[in-house]
Design a protein around this motif. Structure first.
Motif, PDB file in Angstrom:
ATOM      1  N   ASN A 125       0.818  -1.210   0.000  1.00 29.36           N
ATOM      2  CA  ASN A 125       0.000   0.000   0.000  1.00 29.36           C
ATOM      3  C   ASN A 125       0.851   1.260   0.000  1.00 29.36           C
ATOM      4  OD1 ASN A 125      -2.416  -1.371  -0.086  1.00 29.36           O
ATOM      5  ND2 ASN A 125      -2.651  -1.424   2.131  1.00 29.36           N
ATOM      6  N   ARG A 128       2.067   1.680  -3.520  1.00 28.82           N
ATOM      7  CA  ARG A 128       0.980   2.142  -4.390  1.00 28.82           C
ATOM      8  C   ARG A 128       0.689   3.623  -4.188  1.00 28.82           C
ATOM      9  NH1 ARG A 128      -3.052  -3.043  -3.669  1.00 28.82           N
ATOM     10  NH2 ARG A 128      -1.885  -4.425  -5.067  1.00 28.82           N
ATOM     11  N   SER A 129       0.710   4.078  -2.943  1.00 35.32           N
ATOM     12  CA  SER A 129       0.465   5.500  -2.695  1.00 35.32           C
ATOM     13  C   SER A 129       1.612   6.348  -3.253  1.00 35.32           C
ATOM     14  CB  SER A 129       0.273   5.760  -1.202  1.00 35.32           C
ATOM     15  OG  SER A 129       1.453   5.502  -0.487  1.00 35.32           O
ATOM     16  N   CYS A 132       1.095   6.683  -6.903  1.00 33.28           N
ATOM     17  CA  CYS A 132       0.066   7.692  -7.196  1.00 33.28           C
ATOM     18  C   CYS A 132       0.644   9.100  -7.139  1.00 33.28           C
ATOM     19  CB  CYS A 132      -1.104   7.563  -6.224  1.00 33.28           C
ATOM     20  SG  CYS A 132      -2.106   6.098  -6.506  1.00 33.28           S
TER      21      CYS A 132
END
Length: 159
Positions: A125, A128-129, A132
């Motif tokens: 996670n 993934r952040s 982004c």
């Protein structure tokens, strides 16, 4: 179900005696060792808990495999969590932040970790952040380049 502490008769499926508040022993699909190992459910929620009369504060919950005695929840220590749910330390976040900042290799590691290169959910996670943030940064740079290029063209024409 009969309470071993006071002898009171309770309904089946309750966790605490309605007369004295003592914890009632029940048959379940999981043993105490399963709760100690964190295998009785990832959230640690005890689905057999139901609202009971207040239990006695005299009961000792300190050596019972992490049972907190409150609302049917179990508290697992970090070492009892499965590897894929262990949290990252502050130094872990710092190290991965440095790794992802390395120009080409860091971006490759970012993609690998974000899209399945690890079993740890927290690390995945985080990657993934971070990915982004990279996407947002690239879009903003392209947007400002287009807008800035348009203004440069207007000023070069002499207006």
């Amino acid at each position: 179900m009969r309470c071993s502490n006071c002898g009171g008769e309770n309904e089946s499926g309750v966790n605490f005696c309605q007369y004295c508040g003592a914890k009632l022993e029940q048959e379940s699909n999981f043993s105490q060792n399963d709760f100690d190992k964190g295998q009785a459910g990832q959230t640690g929620y005890d689905p057999n808990y139901s609202n009971q009369a207040e239990y006695s504060n005299q009961t000792d919950y300190s050596n019972n495999g992490g049972y907190s005695g409150q609302a049917g929840y179990y508290q697992l220590t970090e070492s009892q969590l499965p590897e894929e749910y262990r949290p990252l330390t502050m130094w872990g976040y710092f190290g991965y932040q440095l790794l992802f900042c390395v120009p080409c290799v860091g971006f490759i590691f970012l993609l690998i970790i974000a899209f399945g290169g690890t079993r740890n959910v927290n690390l995945k996670n985080f990657a993934r952040s971070y990915f982004c943030v990279w996407i947002i940064a690239v879009v903003l740079i392209l947007l400002f380049s287009v807008i800035g290029g348009g203004f440069a063209t207007l000023f070069s024409l002499g207006y």
